[in-house]
Design a protein around this motif. Structure first.
Motif, PDB file in Angstrom:
ATOM      1  N   ALA A  56       0.811  -1.213   0.000  1.00 20.57           N
ATOM      2  CA  ALA A  56       0.000   0.000   0.000  1.00 20.57           C
ATOM      3  C   ALA A  56       0.849   1.269   0.000  1.00 20.57           C
ATOM      4  O   ALA A  56       0.528   2.252  -0.675  1.00 20.57           O
ATOM      5  CB  ALA A  56      -0.924  -0.003   1.226  1.00 20.57           C
ATOM      6  N   GLU A  57       1.963   1.258   0.761  1.00 20.04           N
ATOM      7  CA  GLU A  57       2.791   2.461   0.908  1.00 20.04           C
ATOM      8  C   GLU A  57       3.648   2.731  -0.328  1.00 20.04           C
ATOM      9  O   GLU A  57       3.910   3.882  -0.666  1.00 20.04           O
ATOM     10  CB  GLU A  57       3.686   2.327   2.141  1.00 20.04           C
ATOM     11  N   ASP A  58       4.112   1.676  -0.972  1.00 20.83           N
ATOM     12  CA  ASP A  58       5.001   1.868  -2.132  1.00 20.83           C
ATOM     13  C   ASP A  58       4.770   0.737  -3.124  1.00 20.83           C
ATOM     14  O   ASP A  58       5.562  -0.188  -3.235  1.00 20.83           O
ATOM     15  CB  ASP A  58       6.461   1.889  -1.661  1.00 20.83           C
ATOM     16  N   GLU A  59       3.664   0.807  -3.835  1.00 20.03           N
ATOM     17  CA  GLU A  59       3.258  -0.277  -4.734  1.00 20.03           C
ATOM     18  C   GLU A  59       4.297  -0.528  -5.823  1.00 20.03           C
ATOM     19  O   GLU A  59       4.588  -1.672  -6.172  1.00 20.03           O
ATOM     20  CB  GLU A  59       1.909   0.052  -5.387  1.00 20.03           C
ATOM     21  N   SER A  60       4.895   0.544  -6.360  1.00 23.11           N
ATOM     22  CA  SER A  60       5.881   0.404  -7.436  1.00 23.11           C
ATOM     23  C   SER A  60       7.090  -0.414  -6.978  1.00 23.11           C
ATOM     24  O   SER A  60       7.505  -1.358  -7.653  1.00 23.11           O
ATOM     25  CB  SER A  60       6.327   1.788  -7.918  1.00 23.11           C
ATOM     26  N   THR A  61       7.653  -0.054  -5.813  1.00 24.45           N
ATOM     27  CA  THR A  61       8.809  -0.786  -5.285  1.00 24.45           C
ATOM     28  C   THR A  61       8.432  -2.223  -4.954  1.00 24.45           C
ATOM     29  O   THR A  61       9.192  -3.159  -5.225  1.00 24.45           O
ATOM     30  CB  THR A  61       9.354  -0.093  -4.030  1.00 24.45           C
ATOM     31  N   TYR A  62       7.251  -2.399  -4.377  1.00 22.83           N
ATOM     32  CA  TYR A  62       6.778  -3.732  -4.002  1.00 22.83           C
ATOM     33  C   TYR A  62       6.693  -4.650  -5.225  1.00 22.83           C
ATOM     34  O   TYR A  62       7.205  -5.771  -5.220  1.00 22.83           O
ATOM     35  CB  TYR A  62       5.417  -3.607  -3.328  1.00 22.83           C
ATOM     36  N   LEU A  63       6.042  -4.168  -6.296  1.00 23.80           N
ATOM     37  CA  LEU A  63       5.872  -4.991  -7.497  1.00 23.80           C
ATOM     38  C   LEU A  63       7.202  -5.223  -8.202  1.00 23.80           C
ATOM     39  O   LEU A  63       7.448  -6.310  -8.733  1.00 23.80           O
ATOM     40  CB  LEU A  63       4.870  -4.332  -8.447  1.00 23.80           C
ATOM     41  N   THR A  64       8.081  -4.209  -8.200  1.00 22.55           N
ATOM     42  CA  THR A  64       9.398  -4.377  -8.819  1.00 22.55           C
ATOM     43  C   THR A  64      10.184  -5.463  -8.105  1.00 22.55           C
ATOM     44  O   THR A  64      10.800  -6.332  -8.734  1.00 22.55           O
ATOM     45  CB  THR A  64      10.192  -3.050  -8.779  1.00 22.55           C
ATOM     46  N   LEU A  65      10.174  -5.416  -6.763  1.00 21.96           N
ATOM     47  CA  LEU A  65      10.888  -6.424  -5.977  1.00 21.96           C
ATOM     48  C   LEU A  65      10.289  -7.805  -6.195  1.00 21.96           C
ATOM     49  O   LEU A  65      11.010  -8.790  -6.376  1.00 21.96           O
ATOM     50  CB  LEU A  65      10.833  -6.052  -4.494  1.00 21.96           C
ATOM     51  N   MET A  66       8.955  -7.890  -6.223  1.00 27.86           N
ATOM     52  CA  MET A  66       8.301  -9.186  -6.416  1.00 27.86           C
ATOM     53  C   MET A  66       8.634  -9.779  -7.780  1.00 27.86           C
ATOM     54  O   MET A  66       8.989 -10.957  -7.897  1.00 27.86           O
ATOM     55  CB  MET A  66       6.786  -9.042  -6.247  1.00 27.86           C
ATOM     56  N   LYS A  67       8.571  -8.949  -8.827  1.00 25.13           N
ATOM     57  CA  LYS A  67       8.886  -9.442 -10.166  1.00 25.13           C
ATOM     58  C   LYS A  67      10.333  -9.903 -10.258  1.00 25.13           C
ATOM     59  O   LYS A  67      10.637 -10.938 -10.857  1.00 25.13           O
ATOM     60  CB  LYS A  67       8.621  -8.349 -11.202  1.00 25.13           C
ATOM     61  N   ALA A  68      11.227  -9.108  -9.653  1.00 25.05           N
ATOM     62  CA  ALA A  68      12.655  -9.447  -9.716  1.00 25.05           C
ATOM     63  C   ALA A  68      12.955 -10.744  -8.984  1.00 25.05           C
ATOM     64  O   ALA A  68      13.686 -11.599  -9.483  1.00 25.05           O
ATOM     65  CB  ALA A  68      13.486  -8.309  -9.121  1.00 25.05           C
TER      66      ALA A  68
END
Length: 543
Positions: free
Chosen positions: A399-411
């Motif tokens: 919720a706080e940083d969706e972009s970083t969260y999804l980038t980390l998950m994809k990586a």
């Protein structure tokens, strides 16, 4: 008789990678402590002791870039043994605990009279980046040209070793810049030292090298190539070659076989222990093209690297990163990341039986083994509450940083299923292109400064341009190979499916998410959890 054209030798600097990390420490004041000692407890010496306290306090306070970190002083105690000086020991402990960056003291003899012990402490502190300044000798232990090694390292040969190491490093760097390449012929299949001192091809050995590249491009696994060559019991006088899988991979990765050399692939970390590590940007590397005769063509070498990158992308990197329900390296993902904030020990999953009722909890290993002796305040975590806290932290991160969260998950998912292959090589190739572009600009400036026409350097411009085009094609081929790989496409779809499943089940605890996204969970005595995700993102949760 046909005249053989010798390609022009080209040396390019491959610049180190630029760090994108935010370094806030460089703006902080240096925490400086002072150490003083008097030999006896006479009134005169005590006056000297008090003077030292006053002088050092004022000296440190007067420097804007320094912060006073404390005064450590032993009175009326001999300096021959550090274990008899409590303040000295307290200072060393504070250094180890990260409370001190720099130490000032009157002289070497005030710091320690036992030479061996003095060396041990200086080396230990220097390894942590903590320097000592000796006023009387004007010696700073962090400076490589310090006279310290002449004063207290006498008889231990450290000064000589470091001085020699500096000269050797400078000589190597100069040779690198000049494009001078050294060869380890005993470990290099296909070459020997010629009568003129330069490398020459050994036809019988070169044939083996060609076979290795041909078999790889024909689809043979590296392991099978190694087995076939080992079964032939090949013996080469003067060379001890095992033809192991690792050796075959090194041959396939070695740019020397296409006539080029990359210099300074490794750097020396410590000249005393002779520790070396791979060069990941600590120093520039140098690419020397056409440094010696080639056994295989550049086209074959580039195709080989592309094939190796393609194969790497087809398999998971390791069992450790597998996204299956249970990874082989640990039954429970939390076993690898859960740590006690007080003593640093890991947490362990324990089953309690209380009045016939079964209960799962996590406890500090030190507390389990030794009671409260070394860890007084660690808390016991109920597994259900712990899982709930982890799930809440993940959702807050999202919720706080969706972009970083999804980038980390994809990586991390991509790493786990092996679709990130080739990225390191693409980075190196990009840096090589940058170096060639820089050389092109330098050549233009040199031509203009000399008052010459651009046409006078046309041949060199064309050669550099061809190199850039070839490297660009190789990057494109690696990327296209990855994009066009049906298996890779399936894995990209798999990533999206996993993310979609996790989004719909965001209230459920999942070991695979913990395994891939969380680096550490620190358990504090008051029940707080500091959850650290990949990349350093932190969230605090309570049970």
């Amino acid at each position: 008789m046909e005249v053989q054209r010798i390609p022009k030798r080209i040396v390019s600097v491959i610049e180190p990678q630029k760090s994108i990390l935010v370094d806030k420490e460089k703006y902080h004041q240096k925490r400086v402590a002072a150490y003083c000692r008097v030999s006896t407890d006479s009134e005169e010496q005590l006056t000297s002791y008090q003077n030292q306290m006053r002088v050092y306090t004022e000296m440190i306070a007067a420097r804007k870039e320094w912060e006073f970190a404390g005064l450590y002083a032993d009175e009326g105690i001999s300096g021959t043994r550090a274990d008899k000086r409590p303040e000295f020991q307290r200072m060393i402990r504070d250094c180890q605990n990260g409370k001190i960056d720099y130490i000032i003291t009157k002289s070497v003899s005030r710091f320690a009279r036992n030479t061996v012990e003095c060396l041990e402490y200086i080396r230990s502190l220097k390894a942590q980046g903590i320097g000592i300044f000796f006023e009387e000798q004007n010696i700073d232990t962090l400076k490589s040209d310090s006279e310290l090694y002449l004063v207290i390292y006498a008889g231990f040969a450290q000064s000589e070793s470091e001085s020699i190491s500096k000269h050797i490093t400078w000589t190597y760097r100069k040779n690198f810049e000049d494009g001078k390449v050294s060869f380890q012929y005993k470990r290099l299949l296909g070459y020997r030292k010629g009568e003129d001192g330069k490398p020459e091809i050994v036809p019988e050995e070169a044939a083996i090298v060609e076979r290795i590249f041909e078999m790889l491009l024909a689809g043979q696994p590296v392991g099978l190539i190694a087995q076939m060559l080992q079964s032939e019991n090949i013996e080469i006088p003067g060379k001890d070659l095992s033809f192991s899988k690792n050796m075959i991979m090194n041959i396939l990765r070695n740019e020397k076989y296409c006539g080029d050399s990359i210099l300074q692939k490794t750097v020396t970390v410590d000249c005393i222990s002779k520790t070396r590590k791979a060069n990941h940007g600590e120093a520039p590397m140098y690419l020397v093209e056409n440094s010696h005769p080639a056994i295989i063509s550049r086209d074959i070498f580039h195709r080989t690297q592309e094939e190796l990158a393609r194969r790497k992308a087809l398999r998971p990197k390791s069992d450790k990163m597998s996204i299956t329900q249970s990874g082989k390296y640990s039954k429970y993902a939390l076993s690898e990341v859960l740590h006690c904030a007080e003593c640093g020990s890991r947490y362990k999953r324990v089953t309690w039986n209380i009045r016939g009722k079964r209960k799962i909890v996590w406890r500090c290993v030190s507390r389990l083994d030794y009671g409260k002796k070394y860890c007084k305040d660690s808390v016991t975590l109920e597994e259900a509450a712990l899982h709930g806290a982890v799930v809440r932290a993940l959702n807050r991160f999202h919720a706080e940083d969706e972009s970083t969260y999804l980038t980390l998950m994809k990586a991390t998912i991509g790493e786990a299923i092996g679709i990130n292959g080739g990225s390191e090589e693409i980075d190196l190739l990009t840096r090589r292109i940058d170096a060639l572009n820089k050389r092109m600009l330098e050549l233009v400036n040199e031509t203009v400064a000399a008052g010459k026409d651009v046409e006078s350097s046309e041949e060199e411009f064309k050669e550099i341009s061809n190199q850039i085009e070839q490297l660009t094609r190789r990057i494109a081929a690696i990327q296209e190979s990855a994009r066009g790989d049906a298996t890779r496409q399936a894995r990209l779809e798999e990533i999206q499916d996993i993310i979609a499943r996790r989004t719909t089940n965001e209230t459920q605890y999942d070991d695979s998410i913990v395994r891939q996204m969380i680096e550490c969970i620190k358990v504090h005595g008051d029940g707080r959890l500091t959850i650290i995700f990949g990349g350093g993102y932190e969230i605090e949760e309570t049970l």
